[in-house]
Design a protein around this motif. Sequence first.
Motif, PDB file in Angstrom:
ATOM      1  N   GLY A 237       1.118  -1.242  -0.165  1.00  0.00           N
ATOM      2  CA  GLY A 237      -0.360  -0.052  -0.173  1.00  0.00           C
ATOM      3  C   GLY A 237       0.367   1.617  -0.043  1.00  0.00           C
ATOM      4  O   GLY A 237       0.700   2.483   0.192  1.00  0.00           O
ATOM      5  N   LEU A 238       2.141   1.149  -0.256  1.00  0.00           N
ATOM      6  CA  LEU A 238       2.838   2.242  -0.242  1.00  0.00           C
ATOM      7  C   LEU A 238       2.516   3.753  -1.785  1.00  0.00           C
ATOM      8  O   LEU A 238       1.862   2.391  -2.582  1.00  0.00           O
ATOM      9  N   ALA A 239       2.469   4.192  -1.770  1.00  0.00           N
ATOM     10  CA  ALA A 239       2.313   5.481  -2.875  1.00  0.00           C
ATOM     11  C   ALA A 239       3.674   5.742  -3.440  1.00  0.00           C
ATOM     12  O   ALA A 239       4.384   6.540  -2.829  1.00  0.00           O
ATOM     13  N   THR A 240       3.793   4.747  -4.505  1.00  0.00           N
ATOM     14  CA  THR A 240       5.467   4.574  -4.571  1.00  0.00           C
ATOM     15  C   THR A 240       5.083   6.000  -5.619  1.00  0.00           C
ATOM     16  O   THR A 240       5.631   6.311  -5.872  1.00  0.00           O
ATOM     17  N   GLY A 241       4.320   6.921  -6.793  1.00  0.00           N
ATOM     18  CA  GLY A 241       3.828   7.736  -7.422  1.00  0.00           C
ATOM     19  C   GLY A 241       4.553   8.877  -5.858  1.00  0.00           C
ATOM     20  O   GLY A 241       5.240   9.833  -6.805  1.00  0.00           O
ATOM     21  N   LYS A 242       3.858   9.548  -5.385  1.00  0.00           N
ATOM     22  CA  LYS A 242       4.061  10.332  -4.435  1.00  0.00           C
ATOM     23  C   LYS A 242       5.411  10.419  -3.917  1.00  0.00           C
ATOM     24  O   LYS A 242       6.259  11.348  -3.580  1.00  0.00           O
ATOM     25  N   LEU A 243       5.853   9.551  -3.863  1.00  0.00           N
ATOM     26  CA  LEU A 243       7.381   9.098  -3.165  1.00  0.00           C
ATOM     27  C   LEU A 243       8.433   9.560  -4.334  1.00  0.00           C
ATOM     28  O   LEU A 243       9.478  10.252  -4.003  1.00  0.00           O
ATOM     29  N   THR A 244       8.517   9.086  -5.470  1.00  0.00           N
ATOM     30  CA  THR A 244       8.738   9.261  -6.372  1.00  0.00           C
ATOM     31  C   THR A 244       8.611  11.080  -6.953  1.00  0.00           C
ATOM     32  O   THR A 244      10.132  11.071  -6.847  1.00  0.00           O
TER      33      THR A 244
END
Length: 382
Positions: A237-244
């Motif tokens: 469930g980690l928001a990879t887009g926001k983290l990127t």
Amino acid sequence: MLRSSHLRWRSRLESLCIPVGALLVALLLFGGLCALEGYNPLSVYGAIYQAAFGSRFAWQNTLLRAAPLMLSALCTVLPARLGLIVIGNEGALVLGGLLAAITGIQLAAAPTSLGLLAMALAGVIAGGLWIMVIGALRHFRGVNETISSLLMNYLAIAFLSHMVEGPWRDPSSLNQPSTFLIPDALRLGNLPPSRVHYGLLYGLAACAIAHLLIQRTTFGFAVRTVGGNRRAARMVGLATGKLTLAICFLAGSCAGLAGMVEVAAVHGRANGALHANYGYSSILVAFVAKQNSLTVILVAILLGGILASGSLLQRALEMPDATVMVLQGLIFLVILYSESLYGQIPWFREPRPSDDPSPAVHPPVLASATVTPPSPSGDLHR
């Protein structure tokens, strides 16, 4: 417990020995090239040391070059923790310096503290947004971030040339088109008693904050998780887009701050001198430092010393000024090749069960005995 600790030390030793070995190999290759050209390699290395660390004046020259290298290297270090190879450092630095200069010119009458803060924010935002675009292209469109960041460097440099030769050109800058000078009140001073400007403190602080952010915060843990296994990170469930987008913005903001430092502390205006290859050199710093924010400080000082020695090599040994760029290129090539050695050297590799020298422990074998039951007749007779 002891076994896992032993393996962890093997891994740390591998991370230290391979880069150091690669540097030594690069130095040997460079010494061989110098010998082929008729120069004494020991004299060349002696001159490099004297120019970089041989005196107080040499140390100041080295630290002046190390400051932008520290900040720009974080533009590669931070995305690498997310599994991205971003090399758009030069473009973010150039844009950060340009926007900082324009902001300083517009706020010429502002108080010193407010003007410097506004210039720093302009550089941070310009560089951050520039690299964030690269992260967005990677996440939403699948565009390779290494290629896109490299190509966007040329766009940023072309935009700088357009602005300083067109809309923001100072008519009095004839030989080298430049913007107007920023006010003296908005110039960064020097650390007393030296010629090293306060931008060095910016670089040291940025590296320390980046280390704490990645290693000691929940955000950093999420970034390292995505960098370790992006698919597993999505499954939990980690928001990879926001983290990127977030990590790319932070990375670009560091390079943009480096541009602001160059404008406010060195040049006093934006011009072609902003394109001094600090962004490209900082890529080497990031790779040699193995994407460690604290190690970046030491590597930036080392490379800053190498860059500071070019003029002395030219004066003392009559070598081309670009000789240090050859050394830098050799180091970069050997470091890239050494990446393939990780996990391949037997001494650093975790031993397989078949390679374990410890003797196997087997359960004891009981000697078999044949038990002959007494005959019924014998019992009756007794």
